[in-house]
Design a protein around this motif. Sequence first.
Motif, short mmCIF file in Angstrom:
data_model
loop_
_atom_site.label_atom_id
_atom_site.label_comp_id
_atom_site.label_asym_id
_atom_site.label_seq_id
_atom_site.Cartn_x
_atom_site.Cartn_y
_atom_site.Cartn_z
N GLN A 174 0.85 -1.20 0.00
CA GLN A 174 0.00 0.00 0.00
C GLN A 174 0.89 1.25 0.00
O GLN A 174 2.07 1.16 0.34
N ARG A 211 -11.39 -5.25 0.07
CA ARG A 211 -11.33 -4.24 1.11
C ARG A 211 -12.44 -4.50 2.10
O ARG A 211 -13.56 -4.82 1.71
N GLU A 247 0.79 3.31 2.20
CA GLU A 247 1.19 3.38 3.61
C GLU A 247 2.38 2.49 3.93
O GLU A 247 3.13 2.78 4.85
#
Length: 646
Positions: free
Chosen positions: A412, A512, A414
């Motif tokens: 990701q 998700r 992140e």
Amino acid sequence: MTQRVFPVPNVLKSTTRVDLQTYQNLYRRSLEEPESFWREQARILDWVKPFTTVKKTHYSPDNVTIEWFADGALNACFNCLDRHARERGDDVAILWEADTPGETRRVTWSDLQQEVSRLANALERLGVNKGDFVSVYLPVVPEAIAAMLACARIGAVHSVVFSGFSSEALAGRIEDCRSRVLITADEGMRAGKHVPLKKNADAALQNLPFVEHVLVVRRTGRDVPMTPGRDRWYDEALAEVSAECPPVEVGAEDPLFVLYTSGSTGKPKGMLHTTGGYLVHAATSFRAMFDYRPGDIHFCTADVGWVTAHTYLIYGPLANGATIVLFEGVPTWPDASRWWQIIETYRVNIFYTAPTAIRSLMREGEAPVRKHDLSSLRVMGSVGEPINPEAWLWYHEIVGGGRCPIIDTYWQTETGAVLLCPLPGATDLKPGSAAKPFFGVRPALLNSDGAPVDGEGSGNLCFGDSWPGQARTILGDRERFLKTYFTTFPGYYFTGDGARRDADGYYWITGRLDDVINVSGHRLGTVEVETALASHASVAEAAVVGMPHEIKGQGIFAFVTLKDGVIESDELRRELVQIVRTRIGPIATPDRIEWAPQLPKNRSGKILRRILTRIAAGDFENHGDTSTVADPAVVAEIVRRVQVSA
Ligand code: ATP
Ligand code: MG
């Protein structure tokens, strides 16, 4: 479908640095002795000041700390540039292929070093200091890489904004990091069309008086308005300054860049990445996951505005001294063989792209691929979404000639770099699975009570300890950072994705968690249903969302894109229902199937299920944050169809 397994090719087994035994030993060591493991790995970089502590990381609710190599110092630009320029300055660093076929540039390491040094000096002249933010709104041109590296050279923090974004999206991202300098271009080129970048930038800056300077790259040379006192031509600013600029010493925990997530689930988050850990993770994982060998030509198709390009087009490869192919255009213009022609021309060895692109090229058939000699390819990667087995097999057989391992990389914005992936010489492949954890990575599947699921099973995908490339915060919003990633499951980093672990310990991303559908108390991942639909020969792509249902709580609404030339019919609808019932079970039976000529995606090609969810619920007006939708006309067409057939 019986699960097919693709064993490691023999030729890779004997030549790779990391075979199965090595992976298992190293992985175990990376968990048992992370300090000594990462200390060794960090030697992939040149440090100005060696670090003494490797890691200081806590995920406990009252203390989230993420620090790697904290007392060390280095310069990311030096690592990605000067050390290669010193050894082999005349070798090519960047093979640039413009949108227009035939327009190319070869940038050597010493060319790049001079350009980056000049730009760094020019930025310093404009008052950019260590720690200041610089926004970059450029097409995929060598200047975009120069801009990132020039910031790194002087310790400034870059914020690259995808050049396909509108002026509002750009304005929001400039406002968020409050950069006083913007680097953009007169125009971009995309599929033969001119993209008015400077015009968009001017509109974005209208209400941002704190932006003092704009450097403008001449890409197309067309006339664009220049605001006196604020705007300067990039080439003129560079011509005025020296081509020497020593890289500054940067603390390992000083920021390198901020980058916004792609906004699939809501308002994009400005992820702040620091220097030492990020670069160690980027460089070591690039080398391992693509089995990089000196001399390899690497082609990553991501736009510079995405994290994929930051880590695996630019920082990871350049830290290793790899030659990269930088492509400005799109895969389907002038025709669907553009990528394959580039691979043949440059004798590309490593190719890295996204499932959405593979699916769209699959729709064009095999002929465009077959025209080209792709025998130089050795390893191919996939990133951004789960890759459905049909697309995986096509990529593997048709593009890779059945020779090249497909490295499905899960990570990701992140995470900064990869967390789950197979390694070419070590891991047998299962189409659709991101396989095993990367070194130092501790995956955990937690059930809704937060208890770990052992062995085979499904749950919320979390990670039990930090890794070097992890984002340190959301810029300006530490609260949101803690709340989003560390609060739901105390002691863990929470990805927001669901996953399944099979009997062999392979991980399968199920979608998700925002998108999980609860049918009569059964939780269904969207990916599973979409994969079943896409296995039908007539289906190009499918997106599945929940819809309100009186009895079941939630029902299943499927939006299906058919392959070119297939005719929509109720007969086909019945076949699709049947295929889902056979592959998953009656519980997953779609309640409604709507044909969608295209699916709404964000600019990096991810399906925006949150918009489809609202449409499925009969809400045709409010789509939430739509700043990341690539093509609003696609949404309008779907709304029209759903309304007509309601
Ligand atoms: P936002 O967080 O703003 O909603 P985003 O999650 O789309 O945006 P990115 O950081 O670009 O932004 O995407 C990361 C997500 O992409 C992962 O959380 C996962 O859902 C998906 N993803 C990435 N790679 C893979 C992969 N190999 N397999 C499955 N899913 C993947
Ligand atoms: Mg995300």
